[in-house]
Motif scaffolding. Structure first.
Motif, short mmCIF file in Angstrom:
data_model
loop_
_atom_site.label_atom_id
_atom_site.label_comp_id
_atom_site.label_asym_id
_atom_site.label_seq_id
_atom_site.Cartn_x
_atom_site.Cartn_y
_atom_site.Cartn_z
N ALA A 129 86.49 6.74 116.75
CA ALA A 129 87.13 6.33 118.06
C ALA A 129 88.23 5.47 117.56
CB ALA A 129 86.73 5.82 119.40
N SER A 130 88.25 4.26 116.94
CA SER A 130 89.06 3.39 116.66
C SER A 130 88.63 2.55 115.48
CB SER A 130 89.42 2.29 117.96
OG SER A 130 90.08 1.22 116.99
N GLY A 131 87.66 1.88 115.56
CA GLY A 131 86.99 0.87 114.56
C GLY A 131 87.78 -0.40 114.85
N THR A 132 87.01 -1.51 114.64
CA THR A 132 87.74 -2.74 114.94
C THR A 132 87.66 -3.71 113.45
OG1 THR A 132 85.93 -3.34 116.20
CG2 THR A 132 87.86 -2.90 117.31
N GLY A 133 86.44 -3.33 112.72
CA GLY A 133 86.27 -4.12 111.62
C GLY A 133 87.44 -3.75 110.64
N ASN A 134 87.87 -2.65 110.66
CA ASN A 134 88.88 -2.38 109.71
C ASN A 134 90.24 -3.36 110.00
OD1 ASN A 134 89.35 -1.45 112.41
ND2 ASN A 134 89.92 0.91 111.77
N MET A 135 90.23 -3.60 111.11
CA MET A 135 91.39 -4.72 111.75
C MET A 135 91.05 -6.11 111.32
SD MET A 135 91.63 -3.45 115.33
CE MET A 135 92.05 -1.92 115.84
N LYS A 136 89.69 -6.68 111.32
CA LYS A 136 89.23 -7.96 110.82
C LYS A 136 89.43 -7.95 109.37
CE LYS A 136 86.18 -7.57 114.79
NZ LYS A 136 84.82 -7.11 115.20
N LEU A 137 89.14 -7.05 108.70
CA LEU A 137 89.16 -7.13 107.20
C LEU A 137 90.56 -7.13 106.76
CD1 LEU A 137 86.12 -4.56 106.75
CD2 LEU A 137 86.43 -6.87 105.58
N MET A 138 91.47 -6.22 107.44
CA MET A 138 92.73 -6.37 107.16
C MET A 138 93.55 -7.79 107.32
SD MET A 138 95.68 -4.13 109.23
CE MET A 138 97.48 -4.24 108.66
N ILE A 139 93.16 -8.43 108.39
CA ILE A 139 93.82 -9.54 108.71
C ILE A 139 93.52 -10.72 107.65
CG2 ILE A 139 92.40 -10.62 110.44
CD1 ILE A 139 94.88 -11.11 112.05
N ASN A 140 92.11 -10.42 107.05
CA ASN A 140 91.71 -11.31 106.19
C ASN A 140 92.24 -10.91 104.70
OD1 ASN A 140 89.65 -13.72 106.94
ND2 ASN A 140 89.49 -12.00 108.36
N GLY A 141 92.97 -10.25 104.63
CA GLY A 141 93.66 -9.65 103.46
C GLY A 141 92.79 -8.39 102.49
N ALA A 142 92.00 -7.78 103.12
CA ALA A 142 91.29 -6.86 102.27
C ALA A 142 92.05 -5.52 102.58
CB ALA A 142 89.96 -6.37 103.03
N VAL A 143 91.96 -4.73 101.31
CA VAL A 143 93.07 -3.44 101.52
C VAL A 143 92.08 -2.39 101.88
CG1 VAL A 143 94.42 -2.08 100.10
CG2 VAL A 143 94.36 -4.22 99.78
N THR A 144 92.47 -1.44 102.70
CA THR A 144 91.55 -0.50 103.23
C THR A 144 91.50 0.73 102.31
OG1 THR A 144 92.24 -0.96 105.44
CG2 THR A 144 91.14 1.11 105.11
N ILE A 145 90.36 1.15 101.95
CA ILE A 145 90.17 2.73 101.64
C ILE A 145 89.50 3.43 102.46
CG2 ILE A 145 87.92 2.06 100.29
CD1 ILE A 145 88.49 4.17 98.19
N GLY A 146 90.32 4.43 102.89
CA GLY A 146 89.87 5.11 104.23
C GLY A 146 90.49 6.60 104.49
N THR A 147 89.63 7.21 105.49
CA THR A 147 90.28 8.41 106.00
C THR A 147 91.40 7.96 107.06
OG1 THR A 147 88.62 8.34 107.36
CG2 THR A 147 88.29 9.78 105.54
N LEU A 148 92.11 9.05 107.31
CA LEU A 148 93.09 8.99 108.47
C LEU A 148 92.23 9.24 109.73
CD1 LEU A 148 96.38 10.37 107.20
CD2 LEU A 148 96.02 8.02 108.03
N ASP A 149 91.39 8.31 110.22
CA ASP A 149 90.79 8.34 111.46
C ASP A 149 90.92 7.06 112.28
OD1 ASP A 149 88.79 9.48 113.12
OD2 ASP A 149 87.00 8.89 112.08
#
Ligand code: GPW
Length: 820
Positions: free
Chosen positions: A666-686
């Motif tokens: 539906a959204s994900g929120t871990g994706n946001m927590k990792l992003m704000i700590n400087g992790a780069v996402t590998i992901g689908t458009l979901d």
């Protein structure tokens, strides 16, 4: 005029001081005072545990007072209040968060150090309040924090589970669950209010009669359970407010057992006692999946009935009427778990407060709003009619009437379209459908990311949306970044404060001030050095817990979330085995060293998920012990994923794995927590990955895989997973069945290849494999260029501000709850 304003400001200032007792705090005195009262000792001779409890109690008392003053002010101003109903609040630890929010962290650290105590050791005693499974529960807690920080009067309602989410241990490669007795230490945060206990009625039957020409209805022959409220105070960053999370605990009514006791039936009496109290015993550990169990229905009704009764009581005391309820109260339903709010509010207004149906319905609809968090059919709650009627006979009869009127209405809107009318019904096929109950009543319905809301509008909720499109809206999820960045990554936070100033502590969008430094070599090097420190911290934890040495210079590629097939941890581990084979085939090849880190709990009865955990653990054994690949590839599964563990893992991430099949997360929120700590996402458009991509652009994310509509189209065409198997992928699948992993995973391979268990590869793992492997090659290539990768990381931090829960809560307040 000017004078008047001045004196007004003065009063305001006084009131502010009044609301901030912490401004005059002397930490040492306060602690000694509490220690004397509770333990009869002082800092000089207290144990560490005594200091922990005294510190928590001191903080709790500060918050109690803040809440009193804030509550009074809200009452005086007749402010509209919001009640957030959720079966889950994944609070995590409270002590550090509260001290940080109150601005007292540094002072207490020093005071304790002066007395010979290390505050970090005291933080380590604070248990996670694990009253939730994952994203949904953590979102509720992030929203409580944000609302409090923004001075909104918000009360959370949930259940005081004696046992929160289970503790996970891996025994012989298999997940085992152990009880989480969090109250042993966590009880310091709870304040019981026995006198405010509320009666909740189960079972019996409905009786109807005439009373002086008035038609009356009541439930008779029921059994009662008392719901006792326990308050947990919630602080907000640098705020005058303190709010409450009210947790209900089930207890047998005092009066009942006397009869049994007097018959000498002592054991029976205690048995019934235990039965009543099991209602709040344990959190159901299933995430995104329902089982339809009687005890779960009782938990939901306990929460809903007790909360609504206490809301109505408080409201009446303030206003002496219920007719203005929608103007002064907003009640939010967090997914369908508290959907019984709809019939229960109707019941209370009609049966207990003498409203007629139409007026009660109008008040109910205008007071309630609902957030949907999933489109997965196995998570859409439906209750068997017999079970529902047996436990909640009066609530059931109200649902019947809601359904009758709904269908009457739908017959006018969609004449003779029985398929559609059946799909939209509240009761059909011997089931009560909780999502339709919410859709029939709530004045606002929202999804949790743009993509998810589009799918609600054009997919599962299309027919409702067609009738009243103005009720549907999107509020993209957000995170409490003061916990997930400022507290969990103090190194980065201090650095950012120096570099761009402290504005971002109040307003996350100020992180964009980092953007001008994206080509500054010094800044990029500093950021890499901080990341390296955080990776060292995680490496130490991994060595300690798993006995595995990992290289902080390798890429830390991290997938942390509940274990679910749609989240596709299987795709990740299959790819790891694919890399393993490549290294084995070419041991001297040029290979960017990588560490793949997993953490995940599987619902206790979810065998396929547990098999995937076993596969990860087996792969890690094989790979970590193979000297051929040792300096190039490591795999780690960290046990017992929870909020406090996430706080250590996330700051150490280089790569954030968000690889669900498009259309399901539906959204994900871990994706946001990792992003704000400087992790780069590998992901689908979901889910919210779509919006992360919007923020950072193609250059700063590694996208792969089918889009949501392509997934749909492939289903339409017919999906044959075997068509996607290359020789290399086949060789990986052969590893699973050959025994080289120490055991065989035939079941997992079967689930991908045959439809013996239903659909073959229902989450299209094989269809997305090649493109995932391609995106992972891109990751390795980019990481070779340290500067380039650091720039991507910087841009992710800078653009993460929009995912603050402050922004999300403001949208709820403005567009759904209509708070002032
Ligand atoms: F099924 N989510 C969750 F929708 O963590 F109720 N547990 C749940 O039971 C459900 C949803 C439910 C998650 C979603 O999977 C995730 O995508 C989302 O970010 C999160 O809720 C918060 O909205």
């Amino acid at each position: 005029m000017n004078k008047k304003q001045n004196s007004k400001q003065k009063i305001q200032k006084l009131a502010e001081n009044d609301a901030r007792p912490e401004r005059a705090i002397q930490p040492t005195e306060l602690l000694n005072d509490t220690l004397r009262r509770i333990f009869g000792c002082e800092l000089a001779d207290a144990t560490q545990k005594q200091v922990y409890r005294a510190l928590c109690i001191s903080v709790r008392e500060l918050l109690t007072e803040k809440n009193r003053v804030f509550g009074n002010r809200c009452t005086e101003k007749e402010r509209k209040e919001v009640y957030y109903m959720s079966m889950e609040f994944l609070v995590g630890t409270s002590l550090r968060n509260n001290l940080f929010n109150l601005g007292l962290e540094a002072e207490f650290r020093k005071a304790l150090a002066d007395a010979g105590f290390d505050i970090d050791e005291i933080y380590a005693i604070d248990p996670d309040a694990g009253l939730g499974n994952g994203g949904l529960g953590r979102l509720a807690s992030c929203y409580m924090d944000a609302a409090t920080g923004m001075d909104y009067p918000m009360t959370g309602f949930s259940i005081r589970y004696e046992f929160g989410i289970f503790k996970q241990k891996i025994v012989d490669g298999w997940q085992m669950e152990f009880p989480d007795n969090w109250l042993e230490m966590g009880d310091v945060w709870l304040q019981a209010r026995e006198d405010d206990a509320v009666e909740v009625k189960f079972g019996g039957e409905v009786r109807e009669w005439m009373d002086n020409d008035r038609f009356k209805v009541a439930q008779v022959g029921y059994s009662s359970v008392m719901a006792v409220p326990y308050d947990m105070y919630i602080s907000g960053y640098d705020s005058d407010a303190a709010n409450r999370l009210v947790l209900w605990s089930a207890k047998l009514p005092q009066s009942f057992d006397m009869a049994a006791f007097s018959r000498g039936d002592y054991v029976r009496a205690l048995e019934r006692n235990a039965m009543a109290e099991t209602i709040s015993k344990v959190l159901y550990p299933a995430d995104d999946h329902i089982q339809g169990k009687r005890l779960r229905l009782k938990q939901q009704y306990l929460l809903v009935s007790a909360s609504l009764q206490s809301i109505l009581k408080k409201h009446y005391k303030k206003y002496r009427t219920y007719t203005n309820l929608p103007e002064k109260v907003a009640i939010h339903i967090n997914d369908t778990h508290p959907a019984l709010c709809v019939p229960e509010l109707m019941r209370l207004l009609i049966d207990e407060h003498d409203f007629g149906w139409d007026e009660a319905w109008d008040i109910t609809c205008r007071t309630l709003s609902y957030t949907n968090h999933t489109v997965m059919s196995e998570a859409l709650e439906r209750w068997n009619v017999d079970l529902f009627r047996e436990q909640l006979p009066r609530v059931y009869s109200i649902c019947q009437e809601i359904n009758r009127r709904l269908i009457e209405h739908l017959c006018a809107v969609y004449p003779n379209d029985w398929g559609k009318i059946n799909y939209m019904a509240v009761i059909a096929n011997n089931e009560v459908r909780m999502a339709n109950l919410c859709l029939a009543a709530c004045h606002k319905v929202n999804g949790v990311s743009k993509l998810h809301t589009d799918i609600l509008r054009n997919g599962i909720f299309r027919d409702y949306c067609q009738i009243t499109p103005e009720r549907f809206l999107n509020v993209t999820n957000g995170i409490a970044y003061r916990r997930w960045l400022c507290q969990s990554d103090p190194l980065l936070t201090d650095y950012l404060k120096q570099l761009i100033g402290g504005d971002f502590l109040r307003d996350a969008r100020a992180l964009e001030k980092l953007l001008p430094y994206q080509n500054d070599e010094k800044v990029l090097a500093d950021l890499m050095a901080i990341k390296r420190k955080n990776k060292e911290r995680l490496a130490a934890l991994i060595e300690n817990q798993n006995g595995v040495r990992v290289d902080p210079d390798s890429i830390f590629d991290i997938q942390i979330k509940r274990l679910h097939e749609y989240k596709r941890q299987l795709l990740n581990i299959l790819h790891v085995l694919y890399l393993y084979r490549q290294i084995k085939a070419n041991p001297h090849g040029d290979f960017m060293p990588r560490t793949f880190i997993f953490a995940a709990k599987a619902s206790a009865g979810y065998i396929r998920a547990k098999q995937i955990i076993s596969l990860i653990v087996a792969a890690s054994k094989l790979i970590n012990n193979d000297p051929d690949v040792n300096d190039k590839l490591k795999v780690v599964f960290l046990e017992d994923y929870k909020v406090s563990l996430a706080e250590i893992i996330i700051p150490a991430a280089d790569i954030s794995e968000q690889i669900s099949i498009a259309g399901k997360e539906a959204s994900g929120t871990g994706n946001m927590k990792l992003m704000i700590n400087g992790a780069v996402t590998i992901g689908t458009l979901d889910g919210a990955n779509v919006e992360i991509h919007e923020q950072v652009g193609d250059e700063n994310i590694f996208l792969f895989g089918m889009k949501a509509h392509e997934v749909e189209e492939l289903w339409q065409r017919g999906y044959h997973p075997t068509e996607f198997i290359t020789p290399e992928l086949q060789a990986v699948l052969d590893m699973l069945t050959s025994g080289v992993l120490g055991q065989r995973f035939d079941d997992l391979v079967d689930s991908l290849l045959t439809n013996r268990f239903g659909t073959a590869d229902p989450y299209m793992t094989l269809a997305d494999f090649q493109d995932y492997a391609r995106a992972q090659r891109d990751v390795a290539a980019v990481y070779q260029d340290k500067q380039r990768f650091a720039r991507m990381s910087l841009i992710n931090i800078a653009k993460a501000g929009i995912f603050s829960s402050d922004r999300a809560v403001k949208e709820y307040a403005d567009e759904i709850w209509n708070l002032d």
